[in-house]
Design a protein around this motif. Structure first.
Motif, PDB file in Angstrom:
ATOM      1  N   PRO A 259       0.092   6.525   3.581  1.00  0.00           N
ATOM      2  CA  PRO A 259      -0.835   7.660   3.566  1.00  0.00           C
ATOM      3  C   PRO A 259      -0.110   8.964   3.883  1.00  0.00           C
ATOM      4  O   PRO A 259       0.892   8.954   4.600  1.00  0.00           O
TER       5      PRO A 259
ATOM      6  N   ALA B  19      -2.720   9.889   7.720  1.00  0.00           N
ATOM      7  CA  ALA B  19      -2.211   8.785   8.548  1.00  0.00           C
ATOM      8  C   ALA B  19      -2.654   8.944  10.002  1.00  0.00           C
ATOM      9  O   ALA B  19      -2.852   7.961  10.710  1.00  0.00           O
TER      10      ALA B  19
ATOM     11  N   SER C  20       4.152  -4.150   4.683  1.00  0.00           N
ATOM     12  CA  SER C  20       3.556  -2.943   4.128  1.00  0.00           C
ATOM     13  C   SER C  20       4.623  -1.887   3.854  1.00  0.00           C
ATOM     14  O   SER C  20       4.365  -0.910   3.167  1.00  0.00           O
TER      15      SER C  20
ATOM     16  N   VAL D  54       4.227  -2.154  10.557  1.00  0.00           N
ATOM     17  CA  VAL D  54       3.183  -3.006   9.997  1.00  0.00           C
ATOM     18  C   VAL D  54       3.823  -3.961   8.987  1.00  0.00           C
ATOM     19  O   VAL D  54       4.377  -3.513   7.978  1.00  0.00           O
TER      20      VAL D  54
ATOM     21  N   PRO E 271       0.832  -1.206   0.000  1.00  0.00           N
ATOM     22  CA  PRO E 271       0.000   0.000   0.000  1.00  0.00           C
ATOM     23  C   PRO E 271       0.870   1.262   0.000  1.00  0.00           C
ATOM     24  O   PRO E 271       1.959   1.243   0.562  1.00  0.00           O
ATOM     25  N   ALA E 272       0.353   2.351  -0.584  1.00  0.00           N
ATOM     26  CA  ALA E 272       1.078   3.618  -0.550  1.00  0.00           C
ATOM     27  C   ALA E 272       0.995   4.183   0.857  1.00  0.00           C
ATOM     28  O   ALA E 272      -0.066   4.132   1.483  1.00  0.00           O
TER      29      ALA E 272
HETATM   30  C1  HEC Z   1       9.239   3.085   3.795  1.00  0.00           C
HETATM   31  C2  HEC Z   1       8.053   3.878   3.954  1.00  0.00           C
HETATM   32  C3  HEC Z   1       7.587   4.225   5.357  1.00  0.00           C
HETATM   33  C4  HEC Z   1       8.324   4.829   6.359  1.00  0.00           C
HETATM   34  C5  HEC Z   1       9.797   5.209   6.351  1.00  0.00           C
HETATM   35  C6  HEC Z   1       7.403   5.062   7.430  1.00  0.00           C
HETATM   36  N1  HEC Z   1       6.149   4.608   7.110  1.00  0.00           N
HETATM   37 FE1  HEC Z   1       4.454   4.811   8.212  1.00  0.00          FE
HETATM   38  N2  HEC Z   1       3.439   3.675   6.898  1.00  0.00           N
HETATM   39  C7  HEC Z   1       3.925   3.222   5.689  1.00  0.00           C
HETATM   40  C8  HEC Z   1       2.892   2.476   5.015  1.00  0.00           C
HETATM   41  C9  HEC Z   1       3.036   1.799   3.674  1.00  0.00           C
HETATM   42  C10 HEC Z   1       1.749   2.486   5.848  1.00  0.00           C
HETATM   43  C11 HEC Z   1       0.371   1.876   5.585  1.00  0.00           C
HETATM   44  C12 HEC Z   1       0.216   0.539   6.269  1.00  0.00           C
HETATM   45  C13 HEC Z   1      -1.111  -0.106   5.864  1.00  0.00           C
HETATM   46  O1  HEC Z   1      -2.065   0.633   5.559  1.00  0.00           O
HETATM   47  O2  HEC Z   1      -1.142  -1.330   5.840  1.00  0.00           O
HETATM   48  C14 HEC Z   1       2.136   3.278   7.024  1.00  0.00           C
HETATM   49  C15 HEC Z   1       1.286   3.541   8.086  1.00  0.00           C
HETATM   50  C16 HEC Z   1       1.540   4.469   9.084  1.00  0.00           C
HETATM   51  C17 HEC Z   1       0.584   4.958  10.044  1.00  0.00           C
HETATM   52  C18 HEC Z   1      -0.878   4.512  10.140  1.00  0.00           C
HETATM   53  C19 HEC Z   1      -1.649   5.128   9.020  1.00  0.00           C
HETATM   54  C20 HEC Z   1      -3.034   4.585   8.815  1.00  0.00           C
HETATM   55  O3  HEC Z   1      -3.760   5.224   8.047  1.00  0.00           O
HETATM   56  O4  HEC Z   1      -3.370   3.546   9.363  1.00  0.00           O
HETATM   57  C21 HEC Z   1       1.222   5.878  10.833  1.00  0.00           C
HETATM   58  C22 HEC Z   1       0.629   6.700  11.968  1.00  0.00           C
HETATM   59  C23 HEC Z   1       2.601   5.944  10.370  1.00  0.00           C
HETATM   60  N3  HEC Z   1       2.759   5.093   9.311  1.00  0.00           N
HETATM   61  C24 HEC Z   1       3.581   6.749  10.929  1.00  0.00           C
HETATM   62  C25 HEC Z   1       4.932   6.665  10.583  1.00  0.00           C
HETATM   63  C26 HEC Z   1       6.000   7.290  11.322  1.00  0.00           C
HETATM   64  C27 HEC Z   1       5.831   8.170  12.548  1.00  0.00           C
HETATM   65  C28 HEC Z   1       7.167   6.941  10.707  1.00  0.00           C
HETATM   66  C29 HEC Z   1       8.583   7.280  11.121  1.00  0.00           C
HETATM   67  C30 HEC Z   1       8.983   6.852  12.430  1.00  0.00           C
HETATM   68  C31 HEC Z   1       6.826   6.143   9.547  1.00  0.00           C
HETATM   69  N4  HEC Z   1       5.470   5.982   9.519  1.00  0.00           N
HETATM   70  C32 HEC Z   1       7.762   5.659   8.636  1.00  0.00           C
HETATM   71  C33 HEC Z   1       5.197   3.458   5.174  1.00  0.00           C
HETATM   72  C34 HEC Z   1       6.237   4.073   5.857  1.00  0.00           C
END
Ligand code: HEC
Ligand code: HEC
Ligand code: HEC
Length: 369
Positions: A105, A110, A130, A127, A102-103
């Motif tokens: 958000p 998010a 993902s 997660v 998934p992209a």
């Molecule tokens: C390499 C890319 C990537 C990085 C780096 C990353 N994320 Fe994510 N994140 C994702 C993806 C993809 C999802 C969606 C997961 C799903 O929907 O299954 C996500 C989901 C989330 C969500 C939940 C969003 C929702 O709508 O449920 C939060 C909050 C979040 N991230 C915060 C963070 C934070 C804070 C950091 C840094 C500490 C971070 N992410 C680093 C890719 C990333």
């Protein structure tokens, strides 16, 4: 009954052959350019959302997360570790991030469905399958709250951080320009570390971020190596140090130590309790033979020069930071350089009151090397 069993067996057989074809022969297309088969996305997403709600801590366990210092620290980490996927609030996501499946958000989306305890769980655990990573430190998760504080600030106001961010973007830009004349290492420090630790290492008085301007180069170098190897745990600093080579660590440590002191760099000490400071003074100088607590002075000063370039001077360091480090030492979580063993011997018998008194005493001193 018999024909029912027979039918069940046949269908199980077909399902097994199907699974072998799909898994064994690679028939399921894992390309991120094609969506999942109908229903698969729904199943994965629903499983994810329910799992987060089931496993998150309760609302009562959420600490106070509205302090500006905590939000600033979380923003510093977010910019470095998260923004390239989720973007800053006033930016859009890169095309590469949008091409993930998934992209990730956009940050403002998010945070919209989650409460702080859920965000804490997501940021700590990540997660699976993902792209959303777990927290870099496996032994410590108290620092996850700083990131949650930033996420919650984004959620509370539509663009609560935009003003500060614009400033920040300005600073980084300005520093990048200056870097044309200045050395490469100064630019790495100013854009990578200075965002949290401040231009001169004093962190603009943020008590959650240690001052670096009083530390000797050898200690800074050894500490960065300890963060990078995981010997010293901090999700925030493990992330920052992981991007540096040995040579950069060496040069950055020298740069910080030579960069001069922040002349305005003293924390507010008005709230310190004189009785505690006096008690800390006694303990730091004399130790406590009965309780097997050594004198801290012999290694940490105060002194006109550091006792050793591998010992951090504590005078004028932030009280909050000192207290936190002593608590980490006592609980056995704080590792560090190859000298950390000295602290493991010094610390086990300190009580919580001793820790408070010692932190207040060292914080009350004027900073000096
Ligand atoms: C390499 C890319 C990537 C990085 C780096 C990353 N994320 Fe994510 N994140 C994702 C993806 C993809 C999802 C969606 C997961 C799903 O929907 O299954 C996500 C989901 C989330 C969500 C939940 C969003 C929702 O709508 O449920 C939060 C909050 C979040 N991230 C915060 C963070 C934070 C804070 C950091 C840094 C500490 C971070 N992410 C680093 C890719 C990333
Ligand atoms: C997101 C904010 C942030 C960034 C970016 C950051 N730091 Fe830190 N730094 C911290 C915090 C918070 C701590 C305290 C961590 C702990 O509990 O051990 C720390 C601790 C340190 C220490 C140990 C200080 C001591 O007294 O033991 C050194 C050295 C250090 N940082 C250097 C750097 C350098 C060099 C960079 C850039 C490569 C950097 N930091 C980037 C927040 C940051
Ligand atoms: C024998 C020398 C020695 C004695 C005695 C000693 N320390 Fe330390 N201390 C060290 C060393 C070495 C480190 C750095 C360890 C590392 O990170 O690898 C350290 C680190 C610390 C830190 C973390 C500082 C930072 O910037 O991260 C605190 C706080 C601290 N000591 C407090 C105390 C107190 C309070 C006492 C007295 C009860 C004490 N120490 C006694 C050698 C000593």
């Amino acid at each position: 009954m018999r024909s029912f069993l027979k039918a069940t067996l046949i269908w199980t057989g077909i399902a097994a052959i199907g699974a072998v074809l799909v898994v064994g022969f690679g028939l399921y297309n894992v390309s991120a350019r094609q969506g999942h088969l109908p229903g698969v996305s729904w199943v994965l997403h629903t499983a994810y959302r329910n799992a987060v709600r089931l496993r998150s801590p309760s609302e009562d366990e959420v600490p106070e997360i509205s302090a500006p210092a905590l939000i600033a620290l979380g923003r510093g980490h977010y910019q470095d570790a998260c923004a390239f996927c989720h973007a800053m609030p006033d930016q859009s996501r890169s095309q590469t991030a949008l091409s993930m499946l998934p992209a990730p958000p956009h940050i403002t989306d998010a945070v919209s469905d989650w409460d702080p305890q859920h965000m804490y769980w997501i940021v700590k655990n990540g997660v699976k399958m993902s792209g959303m990573p777990g927290w870099p430190s496996t032994k410590r998760d108290d620092d996850v709250w700083s990131v949650v504080a930033f996420l919650d600030a984004v959620k509370q106001a539509e663009r609560p951080v935009s003003a500060a961010e614009t400033d920040l973007a300005g600073i980084v830009q300005e520093r990048d320009d200056e870097a044309d004349q200045n050395s490469r290492i100064a630019s790495i420090y100013q854009s990578g570390c200075g965002r949290c630790h401040g231009e001169n290492g004093f962190a603009d008085g943020n008590v959650l971020i240690p001052r670096l301007d009083t530390l000797p180069a050898a200690y800074i170098e050894a500490s960065l190596q300890a963060y990078r190897s995981g010997a010293r745990q901090s999700g925030i600093m493990q992330q920052a140090a992981s991007q540096l080579s040995d040579e950069q660590i060496f040069e950055i440590a020298a740069y910080i130590a030579e960069n001069g002191r922040d002349v305005s760099g003293e924390y507010q000490t008005g709230s310190l309790d004189p009785a505690l400071v006096a008690r800390g003074d006694l303990l730091a100088h004399g130790g406590d033979e009965k309780a097997n607590i050594p004198s801290c002075i012999s290694c940490h000063g105060p002194a006109s020069r550091p006792k050793s370039d591998r010992f951090p001077p504590l005078a004028g360091q932030s009280e909050v930071f000192l207290r936190e480090q002593l608590t980490l030492w006592k609980s056995g979580i704080r590792g560090g350089t190859d000298r950390a063993v000295m602290m493991h011997e010094a610390i086990p018998n300190l009580t919580e009151d001793d820790i408070l008194a010692l932190a207040q005493y060292y914080a009350s001193l004027p900073s000096g090397r």
